[in-house]
Design a protein around this motif. Structure first.
Motif, PDB file in Angstrom:
ATOM      1  N   MET A 111       0.825  -1.205   0.000  1.00  0.00           N
ATOM      2  CA  MET A 111       0.000   0.000   0.000  1.00  0.00           C
ATOM      3  C   MET A 111       0.865   1.263   0.000  1.00  0.00           C
ATOM      4  N   GLY A 112       2.032   1.173   0.672  1.00  0.00           N
ATOM      5  CA  GLY A 112       2.919   2.316   0.722  1.00  0.00           C
ATOM      6  C   GLY A 112       3.465   2.677  -0.651  1.00  0.00           C
ATOM      7  N   ILE A 113       3.924   1.669  -1.382  1.00  0.00           N
ATOM      8  CA  ILE A 113       4.451   1.924  -2.725  1.00  0.00           C
ATOM      9  C   ILE A 113       3.365   2.524  -3.620  1.00  0.00           C
ATOM     10  N   LEU A 114       2.170   1.961  -3.545  1.00  0.00           N
ATOM     11  CA  LEU A 114       1.056   2.454  -4.350  1.00  0.00           C
ATOM     12  C   LEU A 114       0.757   3.918  -4.049  1.00  0.00           C
ATOM     13  N   SER A 115       0.706   4.259  -2.757  1.00  0.00           N
ATOM     14  CA  SER A 115       0.328   5.615  -2.362  1.00  0.00           C
ATOM     15  C   SER A 115       1.466   6.617  -2.528  1.00  0.00           C
ATOM     16  N   MET A 116       2.668   6.238  -2.075  1.00  0.00           N
ATOM     17  CA  MET A 116       3.791   7.180  -2.113  1.00  0.00           C
ATOM     18  C   MET A 116       4.119   7.613  -3.539  1.00  0.00           C
ATOM     19  N   TRP A 117       4.091   6.655  -4.459  1.00  0.00           N
ATOM     20  CA  TRP A 117       4.456   6.963  -5.830  1.00  0.00           C
ATOM     21  C   TRP A 117       3.252   7.333  -6.686  1.00  0.00           C
ATOM     22  N   GLY A 118       2.168   6.578  -6.563  1.00  0.00           N
ATOM     23  CA  GLY A 118       0.993   6.854  -7.378  1.00  0.00           C
ATOM     24  C   GLY A 118       0.284   8.133  -6.988  1.00  0.00           C
ATOM     25  N   VAL A 119       0.352   8.473  -5.692  1.00  0.00           N
ATOM     26  CA  VAL A 119      -0.322   9.675  -5.200  1.00  0.00           C
ATOM     27  C   VAL A 119       0.697  10.764  -4.844  1.00  0.00           C
ATOM     28  N   GLY A 120       1.644  10.435  -3.943  1.00  0.00           N
ATOM     29  CA  GLY A 120       2.564  11.450  -3.442  1.00  0.00           C
ATOM     30  C   GLY A 120       3.439  12.089  -4.509  1.00  0.00           C
ATOM     31  N   VAL A 121       4.219  11.280  -5.212  1.00  0.00           N
ATOM     32  CA  VAL A 121       5.134  11.816  -6.215  1.00  0.00           C
ATOM     33  C   VAL A 121       4.365  12.439  -7.381  1.00  0.00           C
ATOM     34  N   THR A 122       3.278  11.782  -7.792  1.00  0.00           N
ATOM     35  CA  THR A 122       2.490  12.290  -8.920  1.00  0.00           C
ATOM     36  C   THR A 122       1.907  13.662  -8.622  1.00  0.00           C
ATOM     37  N   ILE A 123       1.277  13.799  -7.472  1.00  0.00           N
ATOM     38  CA  ILE A 123       0.669  15.086  -7.113  1.00  0.00           C
ATOM     39  C   ILE A 123       1.750  16.149  -6.903  1.00  0.00           C
ATOM     40  N   ALA A 124       2.899  15.747  -6.349  1.00  0.00           N
ATOM     41  CA  ALA A 124       3.988  16.708  -6.152  1.00  0.00           C
ATOM     42  C   ALA A 124       4.404  17.318  -7.487  1.00  0.00           C
ATOM     43  N   GLY A 142       4.317  25.393  -6.578  1.00  0.00           N
ATOM     44  CA  GLY A 142       5.568  25.357  -5.821  1.00  0.00           C
ATOM     45  C   GLY A 142       5.489  24.473  -4.586  1.00  0.00           C
ATOM     46  N   LEU A 143       6.069  24.957  -3.494  1.00  0.00           N
ATOM     47  CA  LEU A 143       6.119  24.155  -2.270  1.00  0.00           C
ATOM     48  C   LEU A 143       4.740  23.889  -1.689  1.00  0.00           C
ATOM     49  N   VAL A 144       3.787  24.774  -1.907  1.00  0.00           N
ATOM     50  CA  VAL A 144       2.416  24.521  -1.448  1.00  0.00           C
ATOM     51  C   VAL A 144       1.857  23.275  -2.135  1.00  0.00           C
ATOM     52  N   GLY A 145       2.099  23.140  -3.423  1.00  0.00           N
ATOM     53  CA  GLY A 145       1.681  21.942  -4.140  1.00  0.00           C
ATOM     54  C   GLY A 145       2.380  20.692  -3.636  1.00  0.00           C
ATOM     55  N   ILE A 146       3.659  20.826  -3.275  1.00  0.00           N
ATOM     56  CA  ILE A 146       4.404  19.700  -2.708  1.00  0.00           C
ATOM     57  C   ILE A 146       3.764  19.260  -1.393  1.00  0.00           C
ATOM     58  N   TRP A 147       3.402  20.205  -0.562  1.00  0.00           N
ATOM     59  CA  TRP A 147       2.778  19.868   0.730  1.00  0.00           C
ATOM     60  C   TRP A 147       1.411  19.204   0.528  1.00  0.00           C
ATOM     61  N   LEU A 148       0.671  19.604  -0.491  1.00  0.00           N
ATOM     62  CA  LEU A 148      -0.608  18.947  -0.781  1.00  0.00           C
ATOM     63  C   LEU A 148      -0.393  17.480  -1.129  1.00  0.00           C
ATOM     64  N   SER A 149       0.712  17.179  -1.791  1.00  0.00           N
ATOM     65  CA  SER A 149       1.015  15.781  -2.113  1.00  0.00           C
ATOM     66  C   SER A 149       1.312  14.987  -0.844  1.00  0.00           C
ATOM     67  N   PHE A 150       2.006  15.602   0.116  1.00  0.00           N
ATOM     68  CA  PHE A 150       2.273  14.934   1.389  1.00  0.00           C
ATOM     69  C   PHE A 150       0.966  14.590   2.110  1.00  0.00           C
ATOM     70  N   ILE A 151       0.034  15.544   2.105  1.00  0.00           N
ATOM     71  CA  ILE A 151      -1.252  15.343   2.778  1.00  0.00           C
ATOM     72  C   ILE A 151      -2.017  14.181   2.155  1.00  0.00           C
ATOM     73  N   ALA A 152      -2.112  14.171   0.838  1.00  0.00           N
ATOM     74  CA  ALA A 152      -2.861  13.120   0.150  1.00  0.00           C
ATOM     75  C   ALA A 152      -2.262  11.746   0.417  1.00  0.00           C
ATOM     76  N   ASP A 153      -0.952  11.653   0.375  1.00  0.00           N
ATOM     77  CA  ASP A 153      -0.279  10.372   0.588  1.00  0.00           C
ATOM     78  C   ASP A 153      -0.479   9.865   2.011  1.00  0.00           C
ATOM     79  N   GLU A 154      -0.225  10.717   3.006  1.00  0.00           N
ATOM     80  CA  GLU A 154      -0.321  10.269   4.400  1.00  0.00           C
ATOM     81  C   GLU A 154      -1.730   9.832   4.759  1.00  0.00           C
ATOM     82  N   TRP A 155      -2.743  10.578   4.319  1.00  0.00           N
ATOM     83  CA  TRP A 155      -4.118  10.230   4.673  1.00  0.00           C
ATOM     84  C   TRP A 155      -4.594   8.959   3.973  1.00  0.00           C
ATOM     85  N   LEU A 156      -4.244   8.791   2.716  1.00  0.00           N
ATOM     86  CA  LEU A 156      -4.651   7.571   2.023  1.00  0.00           C
ATOM     87  C   LEU A 156      -4.026   6.347   2.675  1.00  0.00           C
TER      88      LEU A 156
END
Length: 450
Positions: A387-400, A410-424
């Motif tokens: 689940m971590g690989i799926l979320s970190m790369w499919g959600v976190g890196v993609t959204i970043a 910019g960095l605000v968009g990067i932080w949004l990717s962190f939020i999406a990944d951690e919650w999923l």
């Protein structure tokens, strides 16, 4: 053989871990804070170099994590000789692995940083730091293993005391070597690196002395002559998936750091300053997760599954509540906190925005810290990796990339990717824990009820 964890409360196990983890974070922040008085470029160079170091420590950590799980389960099942055997095998394994990776970092520090696309003006300083700290990282590998053993026996205060001494030594030697006190030359970033390596070496010697004092684990040469290396299979069964999850997270963070380098040196520096503050926010969750892992491991080893189930959820609720309060406090005091690192107004304004988003981010992180540690303690290590690989790369890196780079947030968009990944990931881990599938994953199946 002495072990205290079974009779200890979560609080009594956790508060020393809290202090110890705080001090380890202070050790990293000491470099950043002191170097910020020396050069902003030095801070950015250390920030990128520490991404590499963090990734290497993850590789060391797979043995330490597996050791903590197996030792706790064997002690819970009252199979104490197996706990000793696992401890000795893990020390040898992490020493050899640590020497190999340390040699690689020392020899190839510059090419590695070039691969990270570190700006040319930062390359020389980053190379010196990574070569020195990385070259001695095998000491960190041994520290992590000995610390995991002591904590599984319940001696969390001992590792805390070592952390106190190490940080005092580190701060003093930092000041002397970075700024050239007492007539010594000012070494800047090299001084910070030497200070880090030396203080870790002294801490390791102290941990070895405590291991001999607190347990019946013999470190005499004869104890290593006929090691039962078949335990490596169990260590790898737990450690490799656990390392896979951490490795996936850290490599994803490295890719995101690579994206941030496209935004410029200022964005890179703001990210370092803001994350240094955020470390103190999720500190409580880290401490609770480690204390919970010790207790869950003992409960599972002795067959007390319902107590393990309830302990994890109680710990989770506490971690979420405290993380929200700490994140809100960090945002409220954002300006004075960020001003400790820089007086650049644009950096402070951007860092404050990121700390506001952290109020949403940190509860999601609490799910992952507490529940993944509990799943690992029960022997359920593969699900978090997948689940971590799926979320970190499919959600976190993609959204970043999409929000941070392509859409220009910019960095605000990067932080949004962190939020999406951690919650999923967090919600998926909660579902897994409530399913109780982990009750069938115990590494000591013949354990009897305590």
């Amino acid at each position: 053989m002495r072990h205290e964890a079974k009779t200890r409360s979560l609080f009594s196990l956790t508060w020393p871990i809290f202090i110890e983890t705080l001090l380890y974070m202070v050790m990293g922040n000491a470099d950043t804070l002191m170097l910020s008085q020396y050069s902003d470029h030095a801070v950015a160079a250390v920030g990128v170099a520490n991404q590499i170091i963090a990734l290497t420590i993850v590789l060391f950590n797979f043995v330490a994590l597996a050791t903590a799980v197996l030792v706790a389960q064997y002690l819970g099942a009252r199979r104490e000789q197996e706990a000793v055997d696992v401890s000795l095998v893990s020390l040898v394994a992490n020493l050899l692995f640590g020497l190999l990776l340390s040699a690689i970092l020392a020899a190839f520090s510059e090419p590695i940083l070039r691969m990270m696309d570190l700006p040319a003006e930062l390359l020389d300083e980053g190379t010196h730091y990574l070569a020195i700290v990385g070259g001695f990282l095998f000491i960190q590998a041994l520290m992590m293993t000995v610390g995991a053993i002591l904590k599984s026996y319940g001696f969390t205060r001992d590792t805390m005391y070592v952390a106190v001494g190490m940080n005092v030594l580190h701060v003093i030697s930092n000041a002397v070597l970075i700024f050239g006190l007492f007539g010594l030359p000012s070494l800047g970033i090299q001084g910070a690196a030497i200070s880090t390596a030396a203080s870790r070496g002294m801490a390791f010697l102290a941990l070895l002395a405590l291991l001999r004092k607190r347990t019946n684990i013999s470190l005499a040469p004869r104890a290593f002559r006929h090691l039962p290396f078949h335990y490596l299979r169990s260590l790898l069964k737990i450690g490799v998936p656990a390392a896979g999850e951490h490795l996936s997270y850290n490599t994803a963070q490295m890719v995101i750091t690579y994206f941030i380098t496209w935004l410029g040196a200022e964005a890179l520096t703001v990210r370092v300053y803001t994350q240094n503050i955020m470390m103190f926010v999720f500190l409580f969750g880290i401490a609770v997760s480690q204390g919970t892992q010790i207790l869950v491991g003992h409960f599972v080893g002795s067959g007390r599954y319902e107590e393990a189930y309830a302990r994890c959820l109680k710990s989770l609720y506490s971690a979420i509540a405290i993380s929200v309060l700490l994140a809100a406090a960090a945002y409220w005091f954002a300006e004075p906190l960020l001003s400790l690192f820089t007086d650049d107004r644009s950096m402070i304004v951007l860092g404050r925005k990121l700390l506001l988003l952290t109020i949403i981010l940190e509860p999601g992180r609490s799910f992952n810290l507490v529940i993944i540690s509990s799943l690992r303690a029960a022997g359920d290590v593969q699900f978090p990796v997948y689940m971590g690989i799926l979320s970190m790369w499919g959600v976190g890196v993609t959204i970043a990339y999409v929000f941070g780079i392509a859409l220009g947030f910019g960095l605000v968009g990067i932080w949004l990717s962190f939020i999406a990944d951690e919650w999923l990931r967090g919600l998926l881990m909660l579902w897994r824990w409530r399913s109780r599938v982990w009750m069938k994953k115990t590494m000591v199946p013949q354990a009897k009820m305590a």
